[in-house]
Structure formats: C-alpha cells, structure tokens
Enzyme design. Sequence first.
Site, PDB file in Angstrom:
ATOM      1  CB  SER A 250      -0.950  -0.043   1.203  1.00 18.76           C
ATOM      2  OG  SER A 250      -1.972   0.917   1.085  1.00 18.76           O
TER       3      SER A 250
ATOM      4  CG  HIS B 205      -5.496  -2.864   1.292  1.00 19.18           C
ATOM      5  ND1 HIS B 205      -4.961  -2.710   0.027  1.00 19.18           N
ATOM      6  CD2 HIS B 205      -4.895  -1.921   2.074  1.00 19.18           C
ATOM      7  CE1 HIS B 205      -4.096  -1.712   0.032  1.00 19.18           C
ATOM      8  NE2 HIS B 205      -4.024  -1.217   1.264  1.00 19.18           N
TER       9      HIS B 205
END
Length: 410
Positions: free
Chosen positions: A154, A348
């Site tokens: 990320s 995620h």
Amino acid sequence: MEKQLHLNLLASRPPVPGGLQSGSKMRMGPGRKRDFSPLSWSQYFETMEDVEVENDNGKDISFTAEIYSSGQHGPVLLLLHGGGHSALSWAVFTEVIYNRINCRVVAMDLRAHGDTKVKNSDDLSAETMAKDIGKVVEALYGENPPPIMMIGHSMGGAIAVHTAAANHVPSLLGLCVIDVVEGTAMDALNSMQNFLRSRPKTFKSVENAIEWSVKSGQIRNVESARVSMGGQVKKCEEPLNSPGVSKSIGEVIIEEEEEEEEDGESNHKRKKEDDQEVKKESLYTWQIDLSKTEKYWEGWFSGLSALFLSCPVPKLLLLAGVDRLDKDLTIGQMQGKFQMQVLPQCGHAVHEDAPEKVKNVDKCCPRRSPQKLKTTAELWAGTHDAQIQSTLLRPLCPAVHNCLASREST
C-alpha cells in the site's frame, strides 16, 4: 502435488503459542472463545534494534528507526508497511519466507509510525520518506550494501517505488509492490477521511484493538492481527477526564458478539461490565493520526504507475483483485514490463491475510539447508556476479530471476 512438496520442504519451527498457525481460520467451534491476546515480535523476528540516522550534514541525528530483522546471510528483503501500520505487519510473512529461503529479512517502522522517532514527524512527503529508506540502508550496511529487494504494501509500496526511481538504494535488484495502484488509490482518496472517521478513536486494551481489526475485516488472519495491532496503537497520553479522550470513550469498540452468547451473558450485561472496566484502565488510541496526513496522499500515489514502469529493475505487482489494475499498468503488463500475480479471496493486507500465498508466488525456490546457507553466505560476501545473482535471486521473485537470466545471455 507440487505445492505439497514445497510445504514439506519448509524448515520446521515450534508452533505459535495459542495454537494459531499462519492463515488459520477465524471462526471456531461453538462455545469456544477466540484468543485476541497480543503476540510478541520475538516469535517472528530474531532481533529488534534502534538505528540512528544522521542528517545530511553528518553532525546531528535526524531520526531513529526501529528495525526488526532475521537472518545474517544472503540477499536482503527490505519490507515497507502500509499507512497506519508498522513493521510488525510483516511478522507472520517473515516467519514463512525466512523458513523457506536463504535470505535476510529487514522490516522497518516508517517515520511517524510504530516506534520510529523523528524530529519532524509531520513531514510525510514521498520524497522525504524515500530518502529515509536510503539513509537507513546506508546506516545498516555502509557504502557497500548487499543486494536488496524492496517489498512494499500500500503506502509502503508507493514509497518503495519512489525510492527505487530516485536510486536511493544503489544495490536494488528487484521491486515488489503489494496491492497499490495509482488509479484505484487516487479514486479512494475522496472517501478516505470518511473511512478514518468510521474507525473507533480509542480502545480499552490492545486485545480490544485486535478484536476490532479481525471483526471489521481490516486483518483477516487472527495470528497476524495479534502481533501487528500492537504496532498500530499506543496508550493515550491524555488523562481519562480530558475532553479529547472522554468524548471518545463511548466509541471504544464493544463489537457485538456473534449470534451465540458466551457463558449465558447477554450483550447488554457484557457492555455494561466493559464500560466499567474502561474507566479503570488506560485507553489506547492510534499510533498515528492518518487524517492529518491528507496533504501528502496525492504525492504518494499521483504518477505512481508511470514511475513504477520506469524503475530500471525487475518488478512484481501483487494484487488482491484484477479490477485494481489501471490503464497504464494494463498496457505495461501486456508489454511484459513487469510480472503480476492476482491473489483472490484476500483483503487489502494481502501479506497479512495470506502470507503462504505471497510466499508461493515463486515456485522455484532453493530450500533452506545448512549447506545452502553456507554457500549463500560465501557467494554474497564476495561477488555481485550475474550468474550467482540469478541463482540466488530466484527465491525473491520470478521477475528478478528472468531479468538477470536475460542479462547473462546478452
């Protein structure tokens, strides 16, 4: 059959206390309470150290980075966590990958995250954070760093790309970015503040924070949540009766239990008792207030796809879903500019939810053994020869191996 052979060849380690293994299922049998107690970093990393980094003038200490590491020999996997997380988010992944291949694993708390101490913690620009990575590498290894593969998740993936593009790590031989794509990230920025406001502001304990992270779906792997959430929260510095804390006590996560009630207690009774406990205990809040970093968000992700494609090293992109791929990356992938792997049924936090899947992206890893460990140490200590790199970088990702193989033939 091939997957089972790979698993059988993994070096064994004592089971994690509590009976949870990597990727273990969250739900348990009726009447059994899930264990949300914190796990220590020492079950996953060999060492934890503070690394002092000097200013550009070499006279003052710019910041002190918290570094977790395992291994003494072989190429380095430099792990960069996502926004709001810490190096501990790589704990379970480190155990899995270190048991599989000959390497050194280094995970660091980025500035303003975890236990890293920075004089100017408000500066979270991509440029500054990328320079931090280069300075930490220099502090760890001097002017002749070993071959390094950066793996970022990320925000950490974005910073890894900026670091690679700026050549802050001269010995960089590979780049792996996990679940961050410019198009998707930029689209999500408009709703990011709403997401941050929806989170609890405080928790009554670390266990409470772990429980929230699992039940909210932020981390789907209970074991990883038990070790990584400790790096995301801290004790509140304000007293309990201060306005800043008292107004958020009611927001302490008392998530509704599953359908079944435990030991015959009603949810109402449990909530009442929990509220009484909160008054007696110190509260925990987020280690970093991500809402105050908004001015840097666009700089992290804008132009990221082009920057990623321009990095002159082998590249691997791991995604939780193919829908995350934007136009530039779709074209680049079709042109063979990087390798891509989609890992479905993951959240995620791919490396936390399914470390085994991330580890299994490469299917031609040399296994750990005393003989190979010795060979790895000897080879990497004295040479950067392309043929040796090709052999030893296969564990890192197929993209690195393929690129070095093509260099040998030219």
